[in-house]
Design an enzyme around this catalytic site. Sequence first.
Site, PDB file in Angstrom:
ATOM      1  N   GLY A 282      -4.244  -4.093  -3.920  1.00  0.00           N
ATOM      2  CA  GLY A 282      -5.241  -3.068  -4.208  1.00  0.00           C
ATOM      3  C   GLY A 282      -4.493  -1.850  -4.691  1.00  0.00           C
ATOM      4  O   GLY A 282      -3.816  -1.201  -3.913  1.00  0.00           O
ATOM      5  N   HIS A 283      -4.535  -1.595  -5.996  1.00  0.00           N
ATOM      6  CA  HIS A 283      -3.769  -0.483  -6.550  1.00  0.00           C
ATOM      7  C   HIS A 283      -4.724   0.607  -7.025  1.00  0.00           C
ATOM      8  O   HIS A 283      -5.568   0.379  -7.874  1.00  0.00           O
ATOM      9  CB  HIS A 283      -2.885  -0.972  -7.699  1.00  0.00           C
ATOM     10  CG  HIS A 283      -1.803  -1.895  -7.233  1.00  0.00           C
ATOM     11  ND1 HIS A 283      -0.885  -2.469  -8.073  1.00  0.00           N
ATOM     12  CD2 HIS A 283      -1.477  -2.335  -5.987  1.00  0.00           C
ATOM     13  CE1 HIS A 283      -0.051  -3.234  -7.361  1.00  0.00           C
ATOM     14  NE2 HIS A 283      -0.396  -3.169  -6.098  1.00  0.00           N
TER      15      HIS A 283
ATOM     16  N   ASP B 143       2.755  15.034   1.521  1.00  0.00           N
ATOM     17  CA  ASP B 143       1.779  16.033   1.988  1.00  0.00           C
ATOM     18  C   ASP B 143       1.235  15.632   3.368  1.00  0.00           C
ATOM     19  O   ASP B 143       1.102  16.451   4.267  1.00  0.00           O
ATOM     20  CB  ASP B 143       0.629  16.169   0.982  1.00  0.00           C
ATOM     21  CG  ASP B 143       0.020  14.821   0.593  1.00  0.00           C
ATOM     22  OD1 ASP B 143       0.757  13.804   0.573  1.00  0.00           O
ATOM     23  OD2 ASP B 143      -1.199  14.770   0.321  1.00  0.00           O
TER      24      ASP B 143
ATOM     25  N   GLN C   4       2.317  -6.122  -3.511  1.00  0.00           N
ATOM     26  CA  GLN C   4       2.829  -6.387  -2.167  1.00  0.00           C
ATOM     27  C   GLN C   4       4.146  -5.632  -1.934  1.00  0.00           C
ATOM     28  O   GLN C   4       4.335  -4.582  -2.521  1.00  0.00           O
ATOM     29  CB  GLN C   4       2.987  -7.889  -1.912  1.00  0.00           C
ATOM     30  CG  GLN C   4       1.673  -8.624  -1.725  1.00  0.00           C
ATOM     31  CD  GLN C   4       0.964  -8.931  -3.022  1.00  0.00           C
ATOM     32  OE1 GLN C   4       1.525  -9.496  -3.929  1.00  0.00           O
ATOM     33  NE2 GLN C   4      -0.284  -8.545  -3.118  1.00  0.00           N
TER      34      GLN C   4
ATOM     35  N   LYS D 153       2.131   1.879  -5.262  1.00  0.00           N
ATOM     36  CA  LYS D 153       2.770   1.294  -6.452  1.00  0.00           C
ATOM     37  C   LYS D 153       1.928   1.504  -7.705  1.00  0.00           C
ATOM     38  O   LYS D 153       2.460   1.712  -8.788  1.00  0.00           O
ATOM     39  CB  LYS D 153       3.006  -0.214  -6.251  1.00  0.00           C
ATOM     40  CG  LYS D 153       4.011  -0.526  -5.164  1.00  0.00           C
ATOM     41  CD  LYS D 153       4.111  -2.020  -4.929  1.00  0.00           C
ATOM     42  CE  LYS D 153       2.897  -2.611  -4.269  1.00  0.00           C
ATOM     43  NZ  LYS D 153       2.652  -2.189  -2.881  1.00  0.00           N
TER      44      LYS D 153
ATOM     45  N   ASP E 263       0.812  -1.227   0.000  1.00  0.00           N
ATOM     46  CA  ASP E 263       0.000   0.000   0.000  1.00  0.00           C
ATOM     47  C   ASP E 263       0.839   1.267   0.000  1.00  0.00           C
ATOM     48  O   ASP E 263       0.438   2.284   0.562  1.00  0.00           O
ATOM     49  CB  ASP E 263      -0.971   0.024   1.210  1.00  0.00           C
ATOM     50  CG  ASP E 263      -1.831  -1.220   1.255  1.00  0.00           C
ATOM     51  OD1 ASP E 263      -2.234  -1.682   0.175  1.00  0.00           O
ATOM     52  OD2 ASP E 263      -2.080  -1.734   2.353  1.00  0.00           O
TER      53      ASP E 263
HETATM   54  P1  IMO Z   1      -0.570  -4.118  -2.411  1.00  0.00           P
HETATM   55  O1  IMO Z   1      -0.108  -4.600  -3.751  1.00  0.00           O
HETATM   56  C1  IMO Z   1      -0.914  -4.636   1.884  1.00  0.00           C
HETATM   57  C2  IMO Z   1      -0.850  -8.749   3.442  1.00  0.00           C
HETATM   58  C3  IMO Z   1      -2.119  -9.171   4.136  1.00  0.00           C
HETATM   59  C4  IMO Z   1      -1.559 -10.120   5.181  1.00  0.00           C
HETATM   60  C5  IMO Z   1      -0.447 -10.823   4.421  1.00  0.00           C
HETATM   61  C6  IMO Z   1      -0.835 -12.158   3.839  1.00  0.00           C
HETATM   62  O2  IMO Z   1      -1.851  -3.378  -2.432  1.00  0.00           O
HETATM   63  O3  IMO Z   1       0.518  -3.349  -1.727  1.00  0.00           O
HETATM   64  P2  IMO Z   1      -2.348 -12.852   1.760  1.00  0.00           P
HETATM   65  O4  IMO Z   1      -3.799 -12.593   1.489  1.00  0.00           O
HETATM   66  O5  IMO Z   1      -1.436 -12.308   0.718  1.00  0.00           O
HETATM   67  O6  IMO Z   1      -2.078 -14.279   2.072  1.00  0.00           O
HETATM   68  O7  IMO Z   1      -2.070 -12.055   3.133  1.00  0.00           O
HETATM   69  O8  IMO Z   1      -0.076  -9.931   3.372  1.00  0.00           O
HETATM   70  N1  IMO Z   1      -1.008  -8.227   2.066  1.00  0.00           N
HETATM   71  C7  IMO Z   1      -1.000  -6.922   1.742  1.00  0.00           C
HETATM   72  N2  IMO Z   1      -0.936  -5.822   2.523  1.00  0.00           N
HETATM   73  N3  IMO Z   1      -0.939  -4.497   0.552  1.00  0.00           N
HETATM   74  C8  IMO Z   1      -0.971  -5.577  -0.253  1.00  0.00           C
HETATM   75  O9  IMO Z   1      -0.862  -5.481  -1.586  1.00  0.00           O
HETATM   76  C9  IMO Z   1      -1.039  -6.865   0.333  1.00  0.00           C
HETATM   77  N4  IMO Z   1      -1.114  -8.121  -0.136  1.00  0.00           N
HETATM   78  C10 IMO Z   1      -1.073  -8.951   0.933  1.00  0.00           C
HETATM   79  O10 IMO Z   1      -2.778  -8.075   4.715  1.00  0.00           O
HETATM   80  O11 IMO Z   1      -0.975  -9.412   6.220  1.00  0.00           O
HETATM   81 MG    MG Z   2      -2.780  -1.752  -1.755  1.00  0.00          MG
END
Ligand code: IMO
Ligand code: MG
Length: 418
Positions: A39-40, A331, A222, A15, A12
């Site tokens: 979640g992008h 910001d 991730q 990206k 998060d």
């Molecule tokens: P983006 O691409 C934030 C976290 C989950 C959990 C751990 C394992 O938006 O940055 P999973 O469902 O993958 O087996 O969960 O990884 N997690 C993320 N946290 N952003 C993400 O993706 C994530 N994808 C997995 O919250 O702690």
């Molecule tokens: Mg995200």
Amino acid sequence: MIKEIVGIQWGDEGKGRASHYESKNAEVVVRSTGGNNAGHTVVANGKKYAMHLLPSSIIRDEVKSIIGPGVVVDPDVLISEIETIRKAGVKINPQKLFISGKAHVIMPHHKELDLLYEEMKENKIGTTKRGIGPCYSEKSDRTGIRMYDLISGKLTTQKIEETLEKANILLKQRGHKTFDKKEVYDLCMKWKEQLQDYICDTQPIIMQAYKNKEDIIIEGAQALYLDIDHGDYPFVTSSNPNASGSASGAGIGPTLVDEVVGVMKSYCSRVGEGPFPTELENEMGDKIREIGHEYGTTTGRPRRCGWLDLVMIKNAAFVNGLTSLCINHMDTIGKLDEIKVCVGYKYNNKEIDYIPMNREKCEPVYKTFKGNWDTSNSKKYEDLPENAKEYIKFIEQYTGVKVKYIGIGADEKDTIIK
Ligand code: IMO
Ligand code: MG
């Protein structure tokens, strides 16, 4: 030119925003690891788009958007995401979207197993419950179903039975929903109908783009500290979202990558369980969450918030071979009067500047910075308030990596290039 965009905290970091920005000049963008646990969010032309599986370049008609071999695809989610994005006025067709036949399919029993495994754990991971872990497990077990299987004409109920059998025994024993091979087979055939035009071998497309000297962006999902090898195991995801894993998931060798951009926030956030040395479980943490709108795009969960941890960033710089940094939410953090940054840990009565195996035992050592800055009138780096520049300069000094992109708002236009 091949450029990778990778997360260097706990996800998060923005990206999607960085990849979308970069895709402006690119011919090809590839999502390379993870699935709809990502979640992008992209805000472009005054519209907000939330993507989970589609590369964030999908809103650009002239870019080829690829879902690479390293991704795990929930076809139901992909189908509905295509619909949603279409309704927002974006064209999606087989000249623009390509799904690797090598990508594994998240099956209904993977989602059920994800719930069950969490239930069975004393120390829960806090997964996104999207079936990510069980899908990657079966992939490693070599019992998975790939996107290509859907269109191969060779998929049988027997093959489905092979993937279901073990899961059903456990699910039944634990009082969970079980799955019927015929129903799952029919579901696969429904997915085939809707996705067959997009499923292909994405390798020739990428190799041709490389040969034509086109710009290719690898959109990581991730982040390093969710990486199964380099993150806080077991509080991690089930893939390798570091720069090497992301390049591999796209089908590109490491020496062909020209730039690796590490995306971070000016503070830290984390969803799910696991160590977080600089976490602020107090009013300050709440304040950062509110100003930064730190609620999950995928699950809506409030994110845990805390100060920036530069020990993590320095390690990320090495593991990923970063060539530059993108710092988002400059910001947000400027709205605080005083900002702390972790520059080391107290660990076993010693001060260290690396990440030890037992992260829970780390107590952060902080350096304090003056905040209280306003970036709203900044169009270029020189316009940024002095305190903000000090903060950025220190990050560069500490990590040894130059900051190239500075995010000062959610919209794509709120990006300063240094
Ligand atoms: P983006 O691409 C934030 C976290 C989950 C959990 C751990 C394992 O938006 O940055 P999973 O469902 O993958 O087996 O969960 O990884 N997690 C993320 N946290 N952003 C993400 O993706 C994530 N994808 C997995 O919250 O702690
Ligand atoms: Mg995200």
